[in-house]
Write a protein that holds these residues in place. Structure first.
Motif, PDB file in Angstrom:
ATOM      1  N   SER A  77       0.823  -1.081  -0.061  1.00 31.64           N
ATOM      2  CA  SER A  77       0.036   0.049   0.043  1.00 31.64           C
ATOM      3  C   SER A  77       0.833   1.273  -0.001  1.00 31.64           C
ATOM      4  N   GLY A  78       2.058   1.157   0.597  1.00 32.80           N
ATOM      5  CA  GLY A  78       2.754   2.108   0.571  1.00 32.80           C
ATOM      6  C   GLY A  78       3.420   2.551  -0.579  1.00 32.80           C
ATOM      7  N   PHE A  79       3.727   1.427  -1.554  1.00 33.55           N
ATOM      8  CA  PHE A  79       4.160   1.635  -3.021  1.00 33.55           C
ATOM      9  C   PHE A  79       3.156   2.423  -3.806  1.00 33.55           C
ATOM     10  N   THR A  80       2.037   1.955  -3.512  1.00 38.97           N
ATOM     11  CA  THR A  80       0.634   2.549  -4.145  1.00 38.97           C
ATOM     12  C   THR A  80       0.615   3.986  -3.760  1.00 38.97           C
ATOM     13  N   GLN A  81       0.697   4.221  -2.560  1.00 48.83           N
ATOM     14  CA  GLN A  81       0.388   5.673  -2.015  1.00 48.83           C
ATOM     15  C   GLN A  81       1.554   6.574  -2.834  1.00 48.83           C
ATOM     16  N   LEU A  82       2.733   6.124  -2.723  1.00 50.15           N
ATOM     17  CA  LEU A  82       3.968   7.199  -3.139  1.00 50.15           C
ATOM     18  C   LEU A  82       4.011   6.749  -4.872  1.00 50.15           C
ATOM     19  N   ASP A  83       2.975   6.049  -5.570  1.00 49.78           N
ATOM     20  CA  ASP A  83       2.781   5.928  -6.946  1.00 49.78           C
ATOM     21  C   ASP A  83       4.170   5.358  -7.657  1.00 49.78           C
ATOM     22  N   ALA A  84       4.750   4.286  -6.859  1.00 52.60           N
ATOM     23  CA  ALA A  84       6.306   3.781  -7.268  1.00 52.60           C
ATOM     24  C   ALA A  84       6.281   3.386  -8.703  1.00 52.60           C
ATOM     25  N   LYS A  85       7.382   3.679  -9.462  1.00 52.42           N
ATOM     26  CA  LYS A  85       7.222   3.312 -10.779  1.00 52.42           C
ATOM     27  C   LYS A  85       8.950   2.994 -11.175  1.00 52.42           C
ATOM     28  N   PRO A  86       9.329   1.931 -10.790  1.00 52.25           N
ATOM     29  CA  PRO A  86       8.960   0.920  -9.678  1.00 52.25           C
ATOM     30  C   PRO A  86       9.553   1.335  -8.547  1.00 52.25           C
TER      31      PRO A  86
END
Lengths: 227, 226
Positions: free
Chosen positions: A140-149
């Motif tokens: 959910s952290g990756f999602t929140q910070l819009d990780a790319k990657p």
């Protein structure tokens, strides 16, 4: 000031030392690595980090900065002209700190303490279960910070550097701590991160040989758990 | 940009909530304090901090920032025009982070451990805490604290440490914690004196009697759960 000499006191196996190396590599800073023997700590280490007497310690023009996360922060601010480790927006910056802290406490510290717990102790299995859940939370952290990657986008930043040594230590944690990592279906962003970090030029420098790492940890664990 | 809707999910006795209040007060930010009962936790709290489900949580124009030290950092950066919480030099900034982390792990955590423990474990924690205060004194000296790490006004490390002063009567009287003397740790004593007088602390710190009464219940609960 940036042309002052840069030295880093390390132990090659330490995931915390790896964070410091990753930060310096990402910024393209020239530095000298000084490997410490933890059973016979050098005078330099004891003087540079009198509070904790631990590696890593960054020495920049005579200043000593201990603790991996503060080294990463310092490197970002001492060489601000390139490869920024944080976004500009205060909220995104705060959440980068939040997830960096989560990674440190709820992934690394938990994995290490689970690894040190004796087989058969119920706390070991509890640690493994909690860690599994924490990996799902991290998604959910990756999602929140819009990780790319990466949390920091296409380049690695603070939270990425904090997490990256997991890629080097994963095999150790799985074999010695019995940890279970969610599958690529359950945690796609984590898996994308791990693949991407393994290809990153900075890790070719920061990560030790995997077999050597495993042997070192087994030896070190035997010593500390026998104590 | 920063004028607007600021709420803080809080609990009056929490030293971590006190840090968030101190930060907002130091910056002169108008905010609404929402007192959580914690049992049960409100829907707003559970949604704002799904990872830890704890207070404090700062809500700024709908964005939720949890964890007291992250909140203090955020407040410093969201309202940058006054009362900066950090020095400008990168090395000094890194060492402010270092000492704040030390305060969190080696003062607060050890103090709570000492308060909850019994017998030999308690004695060991008390000794460790005493030594840690002496180490903290070296931090004050390195920063030439006058009397705060941040100079004459409070900054990040000061805000981190300050709630310990609110909890001091409990730690000393009820938990048996020993502080170094004013001779052994003059900067620490100057800090505690100065924080008590600080206008932000008058808002953030609860009434001492109320806190002592609350902590008696807490200590009793800790004692009966071991």
């Amino acid at each position: 000031m940036e042309t002052d000499s840069v030295k880093l006191l390390i132990v090659r196996a330490s995931p915390y030392a790896m964070r410091a190396i990753l930060a310096l590599e990402a910024k393209g800073v020239k530095y000298e690595l000084i490997e410490e023997n933890l059973s016979a700590k050098s005078q330099l280490l004891l003087e540079s980090n009198p509070v904790y007497k631990k590696i890593p310690v960054l020495l920049h023009g005579g200043k000593a900065i201990p603790e991996s996360l503060f080294i990463v922060l310092y490197v970002d601010e001492a060489w601000p002209e390139r490869a920024a480790f944080f976004p500009k927006d205060p909220y995104a910056r705060a959440m980068t700190h939040f997830w960096g802290d989560f990674i440190d406490k709820k992934i690394f510290q938990l994995a290490v303490s689970t690894m040190k717990t004796k087989k058969g102790d119920p706390n070991k299995e509890a640690g493994v279960s909690e860690l599994y859940e924490n990996f799902l939370t991290l998604e959910s952290g990756f999602t929140q910070l819009d990780a790319k990657p990466f949390f920091n986008g296409a380049g690695i930043g603070y939270a990425d550097i904090c997490l990256a040594p997991l890629a080097a230590w994963l095999r150790v944690f799985v074999e010695l701590a019995g940890i279970r990592v969610p599958t690529a279906e359950e945690a796609p962003k984590l898996h994308k991160f791990l693949s991407a970090i393994r290809e990153h030029p900075a890790t070719k420098v920061a990560f030790p040989d995997p077999d050597e790492l495993l042997s070192y940890v087994i030896l070190h664990l035997k010593k500390t758990m026998a104590a | 940009m920063a004028a607007e809707d600021v709420k803080l999910l809080s609990f009056w006795a929490s030293p971590f909530a006190m840090r968030a209040i101190l930060a907002l007060e130091a910056k002169g930010v108008k905010y609404e304090l929402i007192e959580e009962t914690l049992n049960p936790k409100s829907q707003l709290l559970l949604e704002s901090n799904p990872v830890y489900k704890k207070i404090p949580v700062l809500l700024h124009n709908g964005k939720a920032i949890p964890e007291s030290l992250v909140i203090v950092l955020y407040v410093d950066e969201a309202w940058p025009e006054r009362a900066g919480f950090f020095p400008k030099d990168p090395y000094a900034r890194a060492m402010i982070h270092f000492w704040s982390d030390f305060i969190d792990k080696k003062i607060f955590e050890v103090a709570f451990r000492a308060a909850k423990a019994k017998g030999e474990e308690k004695e060991a924690a008390l000794k460790e805490l005493y030594d840690n205060f002496l180490t903290l004194e070296s931090g004050f000296i390195k920063f030439d604290a006058k009397p705060f790490f941040n100079g004459s006004s409070i900054g990040y490390a000061d805000i981190c440490l300050a709630p310990f002063v609110a909890w001091l009567p409990i730690f000393v009287d009820l938990a048996g914690i020993r502080l170094p003397t004013a001779e052994e740790a003059p900067h620490l004593h100057k800090f505690t004196g100065a924080i008590r007088e600080h206008p932000a602390a008058k808002v953030a710190f609860p009434d001492e009697e109320k806190l002592v009464a609350f902590s008696r219940i807490l200590l009793h609960r800790w004692a009966s759960s071991t």
